[in-house]
Design a protein around this motif. Sequence first.
Motif, short mmCIF file in Angstrom:
data_model
loop_
_atom_site.label_atom_id
_atom_site.label_comp_id
_atom_site.label_asym_id
_atom_site.label_seq_id
_atom_site.Cartn_x
_atom_site.Cartn_y
_atom_site.Cartn_z
N MET A 1 0.83 -1.20 0.00
CA MET A 1 0.00 0.00 0.00
C MET A 1 0.87 1.25 0.00
O MET A 1 1.88 1.32 0.73
CB MET A 1 -0.89 0.03 1.24
N ASP A 2 0.46 2.24 -0.76
CA ASP A 2 1.09 3.56 -0.75
C ASP A 2 0.36 4.39 0.30
O ASP A 2 -0.71 4.96 0.02
CB ASP A 2 0.99 4.19 -2.13
N VAL A 3 0.91 4.42 1.49
CA VAL A 3 0.24 5.03 2.64
C VAL A 3 0.79 6.43 2.88
O VAL A 3 2.01 6.62 2.96
CB VAL A 3 0.45 4.16 3.91
N ARG A 4 -0.13 7.36 3.01
CA ARG A 4 0.27 8.75 3.31
C ARG A 4 0.00 9.04 4.78
O ARG A 4 -1.11 8.90 5.26
CB ARG A 4 -0.48 9.72 2.42
N THR A 5 1.05 9.45 5.48
CA THR A 5 0.96 9.81 6.89
C THR A 5 1.14 11.33 7.01
O THR A 5 1.54 11.99 6.04
CB THR A 5 2.05 9.09 7.68
N PRO A 6 0.85 11.90 8.16
CA PRO A 6 0.99 13.36 8.30
C PRO A 6 2.39 13.87 7.98
O PRO A 6 2.55 14.95 7.41
CB PRO A 6 0.65 13.59 9.78
N SER A 7 3.43 13.08 8.29
CA SER A 7 4.80 13.53 8.03
C SER A 7 5.23 13.26 6.59
O SER A 7 6.24 13.81 6.14
CB SER A 7 5.77 12.83 8.99
N ARG A 8 4.50 12.43 5.87
CA ARG A 8 4.84 12.09 4.47
C ARG A 8 3.60 12.17 3.60
O ARG A 8 3.30 11.24 2.85
CB ARG A 8 5.47 10.71 4.39
N LEU A 9 2.93 13.28 3.68
CA LEU A 9 1.65 13.40 2.98
C LEU A 9 1.84 13.44 1.47
O LEU A 9 0.97 12.99 0.72
CB LEU A 9 0.93 14.66 3.46
N TYR A 10 2.95 13.96 0.99
CA TYR A 10 3.16 14.11 -0.45
C TYR A 10 4.25 13.21 -0.98
O TYR A 10 4.72 13.39 -2.11
CB TYR A 10 3.45 15.58 -0.76
#
Length: 121
Positions: free
Chosen positions: A96-105
Amino acid sequence: QVRVVESGGGLVQPGGSLKLSCAASGNIVTIWDMDWYRETAGNQRELVATINERGSHYADPVKTRFTISRDNLKNTVYLQMDSLKPEDTAVYYCSMDVRTPSRLYERTVYWGQGTQVTVSS
């Protein structure tokens, strides 16, 4: 931290069905691509199916037999496998390509530990 866990593998007879699940947990904002791969001994890991906001795509060997779906509220992807054949035997992995608050982009891919699927009489 993000954790990805697959479940649902097992032993099934040829012509049977199995449904795999893969759930992500952690500090998740959103998930873009969700994929299923499989790997057999001595072979490279191959893409089986993928799903994103544009739709779903399948590898030719599974195109008419497998169905990928997702539940965004549960951060979960599924793989319904029907008309299973012995050549579908493999360890199945989700990614999965998961976006977290620290790696949103940033594209950050997380992998599960794999689940064994064995198709045999």
